[in-house]
Scaffold this active site. Structure first.
Site, PDB file in Angstrom:
ATOM      1  N   PHE A 182     -12.835  33.790  39.417  1.00 51.71           N
ATOM      2  CA  PHE A 182     -12.623  33.134  40.704  1.00 51.71           C
ATOM      3  C   PHE A 182     -12.160  31.696  40.568  1.00 51.71           C
ATOM      4  O   PHE A 182     -11.410  31.204  41.410  1.00 51.71           O
ATOM      5  CB  PHE A 182     -13.872  33.244  41.593  1.00 51.71           C
ATOM      6  CG  PHE A 182     -13.933  34.558  42.295  1.00 51.71           C
ATOM      7  CD1 PHE A 182     -13.178  34.775  43.445  1.00 51.71           C
ATOM      8  CD2 PHE A 182     -14.680  35.597  41.793  1.00 51.71           C
ATOM      9  CE1 PHE A 182     -13.194  36.006  44.078  1.00 51.71           C
ATOM     10  CE2 PHE A 182     -14.710  36.832  42.421  1.00 51.71           C
ATOM     11  CZ  PHE A 182     -13.960  37.042  43.561  1.00 51.71           C
ATOM     12  N   GLU A 183     -12.577  31.007  39.524  1.00 54.88           N
ATOM     13  CA  GLU A 183     -12.111  29.635  39.323  1.00 54.88           C
ATOM     14  C   GLU A 183     -10.680  29.624  38.803  1.00 54.88           C
ATOM     15  O   GLU A 183      -9.911  28.735  39.122  1.00 54.88           O
ATOM     16  CB  GLU A 183     -13.029  28.878  38.364  1.00 54.88           C
ATOM     17  CG  GLU A 183     -14.428  28.629  38.888  1.00 54.88           C
ATOM     18  CD  GLU A 183     -14.490  27.713  40.090  1.00 54.88           C
ATOM     19  OE1 GLU A 183     -13.536  26.943  40.341  1.00 54.88           O
ATOM     20  OE2 GLU A 183     -15.511  27.763  40.800  1.00 54.88           O
TER      21      GLU A 183
END
Length: 149
Positions: free
Chosen positions: A14-15
C-alpha cells in the site's frame, strides 16, 4: 510480537516504493515506503533529498516499524493473534499511534479482539485532508481482512 511477513507485505504494497521524494496526497514530502522522516536522525524528508536505495529503504522500514509495533504493544491490553497485530501495526504505520490511541477501533479491540464490528472501525479511517481516498479505503479493507484472517 513483531510484524509478520503478511503485515510487512501489506504495508509495502500500500505504501509502494519511491526512491525519490514525492508529495503525498496531502502535500507532505515523502520517500521510500511512505517515510516522512529519516531514521535514525528523525530529519524530515524534503523535496530536494537524494535518491534512496531499496536496501536503505528496507533498513529504514525495519527501524521505523519498531516505533509502530511499540505503539500497538503499549496501547492494546488484550492478547492478539499475529494477523491482528499485523493489521493494527499497518493501521498505526499509516495513521500514527495518537490516532490509534483515540480510536473506537482500539476501544473495541481492548474490549474483545474478536468483535466482528471491529471491521467497520477500520474502514472509518479512509480520509486524508478531509477527503475520502479510494486507496485508503482499499487499505482499510485489506487491514480488516488481515485482522480477521
Amino acid at each position: 510480537m513483531k510484524t509478520g511477513q503478511k503485515g510487512l507485505q501489506l504495508i509495502k504494497d500500500f505504501e509502494g516504493w519511491y526512491s525519490k521524494p514525492y508529495l503525498d496526497p496531502i502535500g507532505i514530502p515523502t520517500i521510500g515506503y511512505g517515510f516522512t522522516y529519516y531514521m535514525p536522525s528523525k530529519r524530515k524528508v524534503t523535496m530536494g533529498d537524494v535518491t534512496l536505495t531499496r536496501a536503505e529503504g528496507d533498513r529504514m522500514l525495519a527501524e521505523i516499524l519498531c516505533n509502530y509495533e511499540n505503539d500497538v504493544r503499549r496501547l492494546v491490553t488484550k492478547s492478539l493473534r499475529q494477523q491482528q497485530f499485523d493489521a493494527l501495526v499497518s493501521f498505526t504505520y499509516n495513521l500514527g499511534g495518537s490516532n490509534l490511541s483515540k480510536s473506537t477501533l482500539l476501544k473495541k479491540v481492548n474490549r474483545n479482539p474478536e468483535d466482528k464490528s471491529i471491521a467497520e472501525e477500520f474502514v472509518k479511517w479512509n480520509k486524508a485532508g478531509g477527503k475520502v481516498l479510494s486507496g485508503l479505503t482499499r487499505r482499510r479493507v485489506a487491514e480488516s481482512k488481515l485482522y480477521f484472517s
